[in-house]
Write an enzyme that holds these catalytic residues in place. Structure first.
Site, PDB file in Angstrom:
ATOM      1  N   SER A  39       0.699  -1.108   0.272  1.00  0.00           N
ATOM      2  CA  SER A  39      -0.153  -0.072   0.061  1.00  0.00           C
ATOM      3  C   SER A  39       0.676   1.020  -0.076  1.00  0.00           C
ATOM      4  O   SER A  39       0.309   2.250  -0.523  1.00  0.00           O
ATOM      5  CB  SER A  39      -0.883   0.059   1.136  1.00  0.00           C
ATOM      6  OG  SER A  39       0.013   0.097   2.438  1.00  0.00           O
ATOM      7  N   HIS A  62      -5.492  -3.846  -2.173  1.00  0.00           N
ATOM      8  CA  HIS A  62      -5.296  -2.768  -3.260  1.00  0.00           C
ATOM      9  C   HIS A  62      -5.077  -3.042  -4.416  1.00  0.00           C
ATOM     10  O   HIS A  62      -4.763  -2.311  -5.232  1.00  0.00           O
ATOM     11  CB  HIS A  62      -3.821  -2.230  -2.440  1.00  0.00           C
ATOM     12  CG  HIS A  62      -3.819  -1.396  -1.360  1.00  0.00           C
ATOM     13  ND1 HIS A  62      -3.630  -2.117  -0.166  1.00  0.00           N
ATOM     14  CD2 HIS A  62      -4.230  -0.185  -0.776  1.00  0.00           C
ATOM     15  CE1 HIS A  62      -3.725  -1.476   1.234  1.00  0.00           C
ATOM     16  NE2 HIS A  62      -4.124  -0.099   0.391  1.00  0.00           N
ATOM     17  N   LYS A  69     -11.675  -0.132  -0.300  1.00  0.00           N
ATOM     18  CA  LYS A  69     -10.846   0.684  -1.246  1.00  0.00           C
ATOM     19  C   LYS A  69     -11.648   0.784  -2.727  1.00  0.00           C
ATOM     20  O   LYS A  69     -12.355   1.548  -2.700  1.00  0.00           O
ATOM     21  CB  LYS A  69      -9.392   0.033  -1.280  1.00  0.00           C
ATOM     22  CG  LYS A  69      -8.797  -0.548  -0.244  1.00  0.00           C
ATOM     23  CD  LYS A  69      -8.349   0.871   0.528  1.00  0.00           C
ATOM     24  CE  LYS A  69      -7.659   0.383   1.552  1.00  0.00           C
ATOM     25  NZ  LYS A  69      -6.920   1.351   2.282  1.00  0.00           N
TER      26      LYS A  69
END
Length: 615
Positions: free
Chosen positions: A402, A430, A461
């Site tokens: 990340s 991610h 996300k």
């Protein structure tokens, strides 16, 4: 597990002559260029040869320690001491022992009375005789050899352990506590049928302080306050702490308190420490061991037996009175006192042992992985199964990291996992919705989805909701539903959040152009920033890290850019190492080229000579 192994205790082995010669003290055998001399008592071992190989950094292989274990006769073990020679010169040593173990607690969660019933029907159920190359009531590799002879010595050692296993009527051979740094050297054991498996990691705390006050000062405020609160219990009336150098007279009490901990632990027990053990340690390791004791009105209520190496301070055994444990925070304070004494002695490392890793990590310890090598004597086809029983291996990694946006070398990880019979858990938080032909993440990007055991991720996300998920085979998921504490005690997601995530998944599936636009935007921004002279890392995902190299610069740049309408995330220690502070830029599919060019104009005005230059 329907396994039954019945063993009987053989008489003491009688040394047999081999192709080399039989000396007065030990039997000699050979393998390749190295021959092994075997001794059944430390008093027979030529210490002038043994001691130079036994590192003084830690106590493990020192003759005094081995003698104490031998004479105490804990678990009725039978010791063996091995010295390897090449062309008449000593090239290595190893310590091993034969021991009877009951492994049933490793394979069943049933209560003791159920296990007892099964043992009554099936005598010897999960009771094995094992030859271990390792330490009893201690940790660390029990093999030392000259580097150029190490492979040959290990091959000879494997052959010698086979012979000891035959003499002992043993079921398994185990080489324990091989540190990760030495793993490649020890892989020659696989040539002789040993299978590697992850053992229990060892928790070690590196000491950079000469006093407990220095250690406290290095802690964050909240953690320091918690330590001080617990240590206040030692100020209670009647409580005292002392270091006992001659602890032999307390052997009965130490064994009693150790027994309380062992019974509470209630799982697999490798050794049973007796009064004879503590008395022998006090007698034979004088100056290289002591007991740190917490007393209540003169009676020991908690203790830690420490082995004092030149560099390492090792908490070898602990015990406590559970009747007063919580009232005086005995468990925590025992570790605090261990750290205090080690600091005052000027040691480099505190070895905090195995188990209770969360607590030890909170103290600042790091976990050092260890490998065991396991071989089933007479049934080599079972070696892998026994290795898995000792420790199930799970490798967990992010797919797209990340902070810097790096992508894991997943093909290499998969090859490693499959070679060692481990399971792989991949965190795609991610990468879901971003990477892969259909947005299923890095595993799909590499075409490896069918070789991942567990995929986890977040809904917060790219899916723009809250919550998370774990996906895998039904049996694994059913197990997690009933055993994972984080799931059992969590509440269900709000229906609106579930609906939002489902709609986002529909968009990922039906509108792939959004994903392509996102990745194109990230490439465009990264290229533009490099053109401006910034040091930028970009690895194909939606995260663009801009390196600052200074916490002050990162924070100041965040405010400077925000004033001109560009929002970034400043990332500082401990999220990244000191000196690698950065600005984390996250683009969206809905950014158009005009927006990105405007952002680049703001970055152009903000750039100063203080920024690290592009590589």
């Amino acid at each position: 597990m329907q396994t039954s192994v019945t063993t009987s205790r053989p008489p003491a082995p009688t040394p047999q002559p081999t192709a080399w010669h039989e000396g007065a003290a030990g039997t000699v055998s050979h393998s390749a260029a190295v021959r092994i001399e075997r001794y059944s008592s430390i008093d027979e071992v030529p210490l002038a040869i043994w001691e130079p190989f036994a590192s003084r950094s830690a106590v493990g292989l020192e003759a005094g320690h081995l003698r104490a274990v031998e004479v105490s006769r804990i678990n009725d073990l039978r010791p063996y001491y091995l010295i390897g020679y090449a062309a008449g010169e000593p090239v290595g040593i190893a310590s091993c022992f034969a021991i009877d173990l009951d492994l049933s607690p490793l394979v069943t969660d049933d209560p003791p009375e159920v296990v007892a019933a099964v043992k009554a029907w099936n005598r010897g159920f999960m009771e094995l005789r094992v030859v271990e190359v390792g330490h009893v009531a201690s940790l660390g590799t029990a093999v030392e050899a000259r580097p150029r002879f190490q492979a040959a010595f290990l091959r000879a050692l494997a052959a010698e352990v086979d012979e000891i296993g035959r003499l002992e009527g043993a079921d398994l051979g185990v080489v324990r506590d091989v540190g990760a740094a030495r793993y490649e050297d020890f892989r020659v054991l696989e040539e002789d049928g040993y299978r590697p498996t992850m053992g229990f990691p060892i928790a070690r705390l590196e000491l950079a302080w000469t006093s407990f006050g220095g250690y406290l000062a290095a802690l964050k405020h909240k953690k320091r306050a918690d330590v001080l609160r617990k240590r206040a219990a030692l100020d209670a009336p009647g409580i005292a702490v002392e270091v006992i150098e001659d602890y032999g007279p307390h052997a009965e009490r130490l064994a009693e308190l150790w027994g309380q901990v062992a019974r509470r632990h209630g799982e697999y027990e490798h050794e049973r420490l007796t009064p004879a053990y503590f008395a022998a340690m006090a007698r034979h390791l004088r100056g290289r061991s002591h007991v740190v004791a917490i007393t209540l009105r003169g009676t020991i209520v908690a203790f830690g037996l420490a082995l004092i190496g030149d560099d390492e301070y090792f908490g070898s055994a602990e015990g406590m009175d559970y009747g007063v444990r919580d009232a005086y925070e005995l468990y925590s304070n025992l570790f605090f006192e261990t750290i205090r004494v080690a600091c005052e002695l000027g040691k480099q490392t505190v070895n905090l042992g195995i188990t209770t890793y969360d607590f030890k990590a909170a103290l600042g310890a790091e976990l050092h992985p260890c490998v065991y090598f396991v071989k089933a004597f007479g049934r080599p086809e079972l070696s892998a199964a026994w290795a898995d029983l000792f420790r199930t291996k799970l490798v967990v990694t992010d797919s797209l990291f990340s902070m810097e946006g790096t992508v894991v070398d997943l093909p290499a990880i998969v090859r490693l996992v499959e070679r060692h019979g481990a399971r792989l858990m991949l965190d795609e938080s991610h990468a879901i919705g971003v990477m892969g032909p259909t947005g299923r993440g890095v595993a799909e990007h590499y075409g490896l989805l069918d070789r991942i055991d567990l995929v986890m991720g977040t809904l917060s996300k790219s899916l723009a909701s809250i919550g998370g998920f774990v996906a895998g085979d039904r049996k694994i998921i059913d197990t997690l539903r009933h055993t994972a504490r984080s799931h059992i005690f969590s509440a269900s997601l709000p229906p609106a959040s579930v609906a939002a995530a489902l709609e986002a998944l529909e968009l990922v599936d039906q509108e792939p152009e959004r994903r392509r636009r996102l990745l194109a935007n990230a490439r465009f921004l990264a290229h533009g920033l490099r053109e401006l002279g910034y040091r930028v890392g970009h690895h194909g995902g939606g995260i663009v890290p801009l390196f600052c190299g200074s916490e002050l610069l990162a924070i100041a740049a965040f405010h400077r850019l925000l004033q001109d309408g560009v929002f970034v995330n400043p990332v500082t220690y401990p999220a990244v190492p000191r000196g690698q502070e950065l600005l984390r830029l996250s683009v969206m599919a809905t950014h158009d080229e005009a927006m990105l060019r405007r952002a680049l104009e703001v970055f152009a005005r903000a750039r100063t000579p203080a920024w690290p230059a592009a590589a």
